[in-house]
Design a protein around this motif. Structure first.
Motif, short mmCIF file in Angstrom:
data_model
loop_
_atom_site.label_atom_id
_atom_site.label_comp_id
_atom_site.label_asym_id
_atom_site.label_seq_id
_atom_site.Cartn_x
_atom_site.Cartn_y
_atom_site.Cartn_z
N TRP A 24 0.82 -1.21 0.00
CA TRP A 24 0.00 0.00 0.00
C TRP A 24 0.85 1.27 0.00
O TRP A 24 0.44 2.30 -0.53
CB TRP A 24 -0.97 -0.01 1.16
N ASP A 25 2.05 1.19 0.56
CA ASP A 25 2.98 2.32 0.44
C ASP A 25 3.29 2.57 -1.04
O ASP A 25 3.27 3.71 -1.51
CB ASP A 25 4.27 2.03 1.20
N GLY A 69 -6.61 5.11 4.15
CA GLY A 69 -5.97 5.42 2.88
C GLY A 69 -5.50 6.86 2.83
O GLY A 69 -4.89 7.36 3.79
N THR A 70 -5.79 7.56 1.76
CA THR A 70 -5.36 8.94 1.60
C THR A 70 -6.31 9.95 2.25
O THR A 70 -6.18 11.15 2.05
CB THR A 70 -5.19 9.29 0.11
N GLY A 71 -7.28 9.45 2.98
CA GLY A 71 -8.09 10.33 3.83
C GLY A 71 -9.26 11.02 3.19
O GLY A 71 -9.84 11.93 3.78
N SER A 72 -9.69 10.59 2.01
CA SER A 72 -10.78 11.29 1.33
C SER A 72 -12.08 11.28 2.14
O SER A 72 -12.77 12.31 2.25
CB SER A 72 -11.04 10.68 -0.05
N LEU A 73 -12.44 10.13 2.71
CA LEU A 73 -13.66 10.08 3.51
C LEU A 73 -13.47 10.81 4.84
O LEU A 73 -14.41 11.42 5.35
CB LEU A 73 -14.07 8.62 3.75
N SER A 74 -12.27 10.76 5.39
CA SER A 74 -11.99 11.49 6.63
C SER A 74 -12.21 12.99 6.43
O SER A 74 -12.76 13.67 7.30
CB SER A 74 -10.55 11.24 7.08
N VAL A 75 -11.79 13.49 5.28
CA VAL A 75 -11.97 14.93 4.99
C VAL A 75 -13.45 15.27 4.92
O VAL A 75 -13.89 16.31 5.45
CB VAL A 75 -11.23 15.30 3.69
N LEU A 76 -14.24 14.42 4.27
CA LEU A 76 -15.68 14.69 4.20
C LEU A 76 -16.31 14.69 5.59
O LEU A 76 -17.16 15.53 5.89
CB LEU A 76 -16.36 13.65 3.31
N LEU A 77 -15.90 13.77 6.42
CA LEU A 77 -16.45 13.71 7.78
C LEU A 77 -16.04 14.93 8.59
O LEU A 77 -16.85 15.49 9.34
CB LEU A 77 -15.98 12.43 8.47
N ALA A 78 -14.79 15.36 8.45
CA ALA A 78 -14.33 16.56 9.16
C ALA A 78 -15.08 17.79 8.67
O ALA A 78 -15.45 18.67 9.45
CB ALA A 78 -12.83 16.74 8.98
N ALA A 79 -15.33 17.86 7.36
CA ALA A 79 -16.07 19.00 6.80
C ALA A 79 -17.50 19.03 7.32
O ALA A 79 -18.12 20.11 7.39
CB ALA A 79 -16.07 18.92 5.28
N ALA A 80 -18.03 17.87 7.71
CA ALA A 80 -19.38 17.81 8.27
C ALA A 80 -19.39 18.12 9.76
O ALA A 80 -20.46 18.08 10.38
CB ALA A 80 -19.98 16.42 8.02
N GLY A 81 -18.23 18.43 10.32
CA GLY A 81 -18.15 18.85 11.71
C GLY A 81 -17.71 17.81 12.71
O GLY A 81 -17.69 18.07 13.92
N HIS A 82 -17.31 16.63 12.22
CA HIS A 82 -16.92 15.56 13.13
C HIS A 82 -15.43 15.61 13.48
O HIS A 82 -14.63 16.16 12.73
CB HIS A 82 -17.27 14.20 12.52
N ARG A 83 -15.09 15.04 14.61
CA ARG A 83 -13.71 14.95 15.07
C ARG A 83 -13.17 13.59 14.59
O ARG A 83 -13.54 12.55 15.12
CB ARG A 83 -13.65 15.07 16.59
N VAL A 84 -12.27 13.63 13.62
CA VAL A 84 -11.89 12.42 12.90
C VAL A 84 -10.48 11.97 13.25
O VAL A 84 -9.55 12.78 13.31
CB VAL A 84 -11.98 12.65 11.38
N ILE A 94 -0.77 7.80 4.95
CA ILE A 94 -1.00 8.76 6.04
C ILE A 94 -0.43 10.13 5.69
O ILE A 94 -1.05 11.17 5.98
CB ILE A 94 -0.39 8.23 7.35
N GLU A 95 0.72 10.15 5.04
CA GLU A 95 1.31 11.43 4.64
C GLU A 95 0.37 12.19 3.71
O GLU A 95 0.15 13.40 3.87
CB GLU A 95 2.65 11.19 3.95
N GLN A 96 -0.22 11.49 2.76
CA GLN A 96 -1.15 12.14 1.84
C GLN A 96 -2.43 12.56 2.55
O GLN A 96 -3.00 13.62 2.25
CB GLN A 96 -1.48 11.21 0.68
N ALA A 97 -2.89 11.74 3.48
CA ALA A 97 -4.11 12.09 4.22
C ALA A 97 -3.91 13.36 5.03
O ALA A 97 -4.78 14.24 5.06
CB ALA A 97 -4.51 10.94 5.13
#
Length: 227
Positions: A24-25, A69-84, A94-97
């Motif tokens: 995965w790296d 992975g590269t954090g795409s879903l994490s970003v959406l969750l953070a944009a919705a106000g969640h602590r991710v 992780i570097e890309q995320a």
């Protein structure tokens, strides 16, 4: 003899974990080229945002994104106000995320570690999310128990999974196999999870081409449950 066998098992598992992390790296640079990974198209990003908002608590919550992975879903969750908090075994992911979250001007925490045993200590979360992860795990049943234990009472387990048209792991160590290589069908995942959760439901996702960047012919779904 027993000690020798135990040592051999630990070495084999370490080798497999290293092989998974290395794979995965190496894949991280091109990972976001897949429409459902990078979410670069507005309609694809909007489709995932709609689903995540439906699955997540309505109020700001603590969310653990395992195998982020590269954090795409994490970003959406953070944009919705969640602590991710995102966890991934591959440092390059992780570097890309982290870079993606920073570029969006959002706060989030990303940790390098085994998604099957997230390195979050005694923390508990309101929601645990994983997407297309369990097929990569050497011990998926143990991971399911671990994830449920990381949730608060009435917490939500959201698993976006599927049974892929192709089979076979992209990495292997001699003598080792991945139990759910090629993915897992919804009926089998329900059987594996049912005794750990309540209010379980399955949402078919194969027919929503916006999620995947085009039509798909294999089984894709979300398992959503409460603890």
């Amino acid at each position: 003899m027993a000690l020798s066998v135990a040592v051999e098992m630990v070495v084999a598992m370490t080798d497999l974990t290293s092989a998974i992390a290395g794979y995965w790296d190496a894949a991280a640079r091109a990972f976001d080229d897949e429409p459902d990974h990078g979410l670069r198209a507005e309609h694809t990003r909007a489709a995932w945002d709609r689903l995540l908002r439906a699955w997540a608590p309505s109020d700001p919550a603590d969310v653990l994104d395992v195998g982020c992975g590269t954090g795409s879903l994490s970003v959406l969750l953070a944009a919705a106000g969640h602590r991710v908090t995102g966890v991934d075994l591959a440092p390059q992911m992780i570097e890309q995320a982290r870079a993606k979250m920073a570029a969006a001007g959002l706060a989030g925490r990303f940790l390098i570690g085994d998604a099957a045993v997230p390195p979050t200590g005694g923390e508990r979360f309101d929601m645990l999310l994983c997407r297309h992860l369990v097929w990569t795990l050497p011990g998926p049943h143990a991971a399911l128990r671990e994830w449920v234990a990381r949730l608060r009472p009435h917490g939500r387990l959201v698993m976006v999974e599927g049974r892929w048209s192709e089979s076979g792991p992209p990495y292997a160590v001699e003598g080792e196999t991945l139990p759910w290589s090629g993915g897992i069908c919804a009926a089998d995942l329900v059987s594996a999870v049912r005794t750990l959760v309540t209010d379980l439901r399955v949402e078919p996702l194969s027919d929503d081409s916006d999620l995947w960047g085009g039509p798909v012919s294999d089984e894709r779904y979300a398992l959503v449950a409460r603890i």
